[in-house]
Design a protein around this motif. Sequence first.
Motif, PDB file in Angstrom:
ATOM      1  N   ASP A  36       0.862  -1.186   0.000  1.00  0.00           N
ATOM      2  CA  ASP A  36       0.000   0.000   0.000  1.00  0.00           C
ATOM      3  C   ASP A  36       0.898   1.235   0.000  1.00  0.00           C
ATOM      4  OD1 ASP A  36      -2.173   1.731   0.196  1.00  0.00           O
ATOM      5  OD2 ASP A  36      -2.315   1.512   2.378  1.00  0.00           O
ATOM      6  N   ALA A  37       1.504   1.530  -1.144  1.00  0.00           N
ATOM      7  CA  ALA A  37       2.513   2.586  -1.255  1.00  0.00           C
ATOM      8  C   ALA A  37       1.934   3.852  -1.880  1.00  0.00           C
ATOM      9  CB  ALA A  37       3.694   2.088  -2.082  1.00  0.00           C
ATOM     10  N   TRP A  38       2.445   5.000  -1.410  1.00  0.00           N
ATOM     11  CA  TRP A  38       1.981   6.318  -1.843  1.00  0.00           C
ATOM     12  C   TRP A  38       3.169   7.235  -2.086  1.00  0.00           C
ATOM     13  CZ3 TRP A  38      -3.310   7.339  -2.231  1.00  0.00           C
ATOM     14  CH2 TRP A  38      -4.132   6.310  -1.775  1.00  0.00           C
ATOM     15  N   VAL A  39       3.079   8.094  -3.113  1.00  0.00           N
ATOM     16  CA  VAL A  39       4.102   9.096  -3.405  1.00  0.00           C
ATOM     17  C   VAL A  39       3.862  10.290  -2.487  1.00  0.00           C
ATOM     18  CG1 VAL A  39       5.005  10.716  -5.124  1.00  0.00           C
ATOM     19  CG2 VAL A  39       4.242   8.434  -5.829  1.00  0.00           C
ATOM     20  N   VAL A  40       4.852  10.641  -1.675  1.00  0.00           N
ATOM     21  CA  VAL A  40       4.745  11.847  -0.853  1.00  0.00           C
ATOM     22  C   VAL A  40       5.163  13.019  -1.737  1.00  0.00           C
ATOM     23  CG1 VAL A  40       5.502  13.055   1.212  1.00  0.00           C
ATOM     24  CG2 VAL A  40       5.224  10.558   1.262  1.00  0.00           C
ATOM     25  N   VAL A  41       4.215  13.888  -2.033  1.00  0.00           N
ATOM     26  CA  VAL A  41       4.429  14.989  -2.968  1.00  0.00           C
ATOM     27  C   VAL A  41       5.546  15.913  -2.457  1.00  0.00           C
ATOM     28  CG1 VAL A  41       3.373  16.975  -4.122  1.00  0.00           C
ATOM     29  CG2 VAL A  41       2.033  14.887  -3.730  1.00  0.00           C
ATOM     30  N   GLY A  42       6.550  16.091  -3.298  1.00  0.00           N
ATOM     31  CA  GLY A  42       7.660  16.980  -2.963  1.00  0.00           C
ATOM     32  C   GLY A  42       8.813  16.283  -2.276  1.00  0.00           C
ATOM     33  N   GLY A  43       8.580  15.102  -1.719  1.00  0.00           N
ATOM     34  CA  GLY A  43       9.637  14.300  -1.107  1.00  0.00           C
ATOM     35  C   GLY A  43      10.498  15.045  -0.107  1.00  0.00           C
ATOM     36  N   ILE A  44      11.788  14.754  -0.144  1.00  0.00           N
ATOM     37  CA  ILE A  44      12.747  15.320   0.802  1.00  0.00           C
ATOM     38  C   ILE A  44      12.750  16.857   0.755  1.00  0.00           C
ATOM     39  CG2 ILE A  44      15.195  15.449   1.421  1.00  0.00           C
ATOM     40  CD1 ILE A  44      13.820  12.782   2.214  1.00  0.00           C
ATOM     41  N   PRO A  45      12.762  17.490  -0.432  1.00  0.00           N
ATOM     42  CA  PRO A  45      12.730  18.956  -0.455  1.00  0.00           C
ATOM     43  C   PRO A  45      11.487  19.535   0.246  1.00  0.00           C
ATOM     44  CG  PRO A  45      13.427  18.140  -2.587  1.00  0.00           C
ATOM     45  CD  PRO A  45      12.971  16.945  -1.789  1.00  0.00           C
ATOM     46  N   ALA A  46      10.326  18.892   0.105  1.00  0.00           N
ATOM     47  CA  ALA A  46       9.105  19.382   0.754  1.00  0.00           C
ATOM     48  C   ALA A  46       9.200  19.238   2.274  1.00  0.00           C
ATOM     49  CB  ALA A  46       7.881  18.651   0.217  1.00  0.00           C
ATOM     50  N   TRP A  47       9.845  18.185   2.739  1.00  0.00           N
ATOM     51  CA  TRP A  47      10.063  17.991   4.179  1.00  0.00           C
ATOM     52  C   TRP A  47      10.880  19.165   4.724  1.00  0.00           C
ATOM     53  CZ3 TRP A  47       8.392  14.629   7.883  1.00  0.00           C
ATOM     54  CH2 TRP A  47       9.126  14.516   9.055  1.00  0.00           C
ATOM     55  N   LEU A  48      11.938  19.502   4.006  1.00  0.00           N
ATOM     56  CA  LEU A  48      12.781  20.631   4.424  1.00  0.00           C
ATOM     57  C   LEU A  48      12.034  21.952   4.316  1.00  0.00           C
ATOM     58  CD1 LEU A  48      16.119  19.488   2.761  1.00  0.00           C
ATOM     59  CD2 LEU A  48      15.593  19.517   5.229  1.00  0.00           C
ATOM     60  N   ASP A  49      11.257  22.136   3.251  1.00  0.00           N
ATOM     61  CA  ASP A  49      10.470  23.364   3.070  1.00  0.00           C
ATOM     62  C   ASP A  49       9.451  23.549   4.183  1.00  0.00           C
ATOM     63  OD1 ASP A  49      11.877  23.943   0.758  1.00  0.00           O
ATOM     64  OD2 ASP A  49      10.263  23.279  -0.607  1.00  0.00           O
ATOM     65  N   ALA A  50       9.014  22.457   4.784  1.00  0.00           N
ATOM     66  CA  ALA A  50       8.047  22.509   5.884  1.00  0.00           C
ATOM     67  C   ALA A  50       8.737  22.819   7.216  1.00  0.00           C
ATOM     68  CB  ALA A  50       7.278  21.197   5.976  1.00  0.00           C
ATOM     69  N   GLY A  51      10.046  23.088   7.167  1.00  0.00           N
ATOM     70  CA  GLY A  51      10.782  23.438   8.387  1.00  0.00           C
ATOM     71  C   GLY A  51      11.247  22.239   9.194  1.00  0.00           C
ATOM     72  N   ARG A  52      11.190  21.078   8.594  1.00  0.00           N
ATOM     73  CA  ARG A  52      11.624  19.853   9.270  1.00  0.00           C
ATOM     74  C   ARG A  52      13.091  19.611   8.986  1.00  0.00           C
ATOM     75  NH1 ARG A  52       7.680  17.211  12.318  1.00  0.00           N
ATOM     76  NH2 ARG A  52       5.875  18.566  12.161  1.00  0.00           N
ATOM     77  N   GLU A  53      13.720  18.831   9.835  1.00  0.00           N
ATOM     78  CA  GLU A  53      15.143  18.545   9.669  1.00  0.00           C
ATOM     79  C   GLU A  53      15.364  17.100   9.265  1.00  0.00           C
ATOM     80  OE1 GLU A  53      17.551  19.711  12.986  1.00  0.00           O
ATOM     81  OE2 GLU A  53      16.611  21.684  13.109  1.00  0.00           O
ATOM     82  N   LEU A  54      16.489  16.887   8.612  1.00  0.00           N
ATOM     83  CA  LEU A  54      16.935  15.547   8.285  1.00  0.00           C
ATOM     84  C   LEU A  54      17.987  15.140   9.301  1.00  0.00           C
ATOM     85  CD1 LEU A  54      17.373  15.940   4.410  1.00  0.00           C
ATOM     86  CD2 LEU A  54      15.393  15.039   5.639  1.00  0.00           C
ATOM     87  N   VAL A  55      18.099  13.850   9.550  1.00  0.00           N
ATOM     88  CA  VAL A  55      19.107  13.346  10.474  1.00  0.00           C
ATOM     89  C   VAL A  55      20.101  12.490   9.698  1.00  0.00           C
ATOM     90  CG1 VAL A  55      17.600  13.426  12.494  1.00  0.00           C
ATOM     91  CG2 VAL A  55      17.695  11.351  11.127  1.00  0.00           C
ATOM     92  N   PRO A  56      21.385  12.628  10.016  1.00  0.00           N
ATOM     93  CA  PRO A  56      22.359  11.768   9.332  1.00  0.00           C
ATOM     94  C   PRO A  56      22.330  10.365   9.938  1.00  0.00           C
ATOM     95  CG  PRO A  56      23.450  13.186  10.904  1.00  0.00           C
ATOM     96  CD  PRO A  56      21.998  13.581  10.915  1.00  0.00           C
ATOM     97  N   THR A  57      22.816   9.409   9.164  1.00  0.00           N
ATOM     98  CA  THR A  57      22.956   8.052   9.681  1.00  0.00           C
ATOM     99  C   THR A  57      24.042   8.076  10.733  1.00  0.00           C
ATOM    100  OG1 THR A  57      22.261   7.117   7.589  1.00  0.00           O
ATOM    101  CG2 THR A  57      23.508   5.671   9.040  1.00  0.00           C
ATOM    102  N   GLU A  58      23.797   7.398  11.845  1.00  0.00           N
ATOM    103  CA  GLU A  58      24.801   7.360  12.914  1.00  0.00           C
ATOM    104  C   GLU A  58      26.091   6.784  12.391  1.00  0.00           C
ATOM    105  OE1 GLU A  58      23.481   5.601  16.582  1.00  0.00           O
ATOM    106  OE2 GLU A  58      21.472   6.446  16.323  1.00  0.00           O
ATOM    107  N   GLY A  59      27.193   7.358  12.866  1.00  0.00           N
ATOM    108  CA  GLY A  59      28.498   6.901  12.450  1.00  0.00           C
ATOM    109  C   GLY A  59      29.018   7.629  11.217  1.00  0.00           C
ATOM    110  N   MET A  60      28.242   8.564  10.712  1.00  0.00           N
ATOM    111  CA  MET A  60      28.666   9.321   9.528  1.00  0.00           C
ATOM    112  C   MET A  60      29.515  10.504   9.950  1.00  0.00           C
ATOM    113  SD  MET A  60      27.623   7.915   6.758  1.00  0.00           S
ATOM    114  CE  MET A  60      28.087   9.224   5.666  1.00  0.00           C
TER     115      MET A  60
END
Length: 170
Positions: A146-170
């Motif tokens: 049951d898969a869905w396309v999140v409109v805007g993806g990663i750029p939209a997440w950032l545009d919404a003021g949300r942050e990304l987290v790096p993989t631990e150990g990076m």
Amino acid sequence: MKNETLFLLVLLGLFVAAFSVQAGDEDGEMAEVEEMAETDEAAEVDYMAEADAFFMSLPENNLLLMEMQDLIDAVDAGDESIVIVDVRPAAGYDSGHIPASINVPFPELIPNMDMVPEDKTIAVVCTFDTNSAFAVAAMRIFGDRDAWVVVGGIPAWLDAGRELVPTEGM
């Protein structure tokens, strides 16, 4: 409108690819496919029927698009029925991803379909919606997810003021 057009073009390409796999080639492969279809072994999954059902469901399911705000609301509410699948290459995911998302790079999706839960709603993100659309089509047709396309993806997440987290150990 641009996203919808790209999404439909991507899906058309996937449908053509599925048809060509089903149809075979001129060197007798078609006869082999027909012979296998008559046996119980070949009756596993009819990908043409899956692709047809997928395309027929698009209009009634808003082209399988999920708005970013809907994903953010689900994340904020702690909704455990949704899993975020990031289909970017591992290096992009490692440098920064949506918290609690899992990474299944698109080129590795089919052989790693078991990494994608069967009993959850799958919110697919990438840098480009077209890549997400390919992944959604593959998950629905070849993985019954049951898969869905999140409109805007990663750029939209950032545009919404949300942050990304790096993989631990990076």
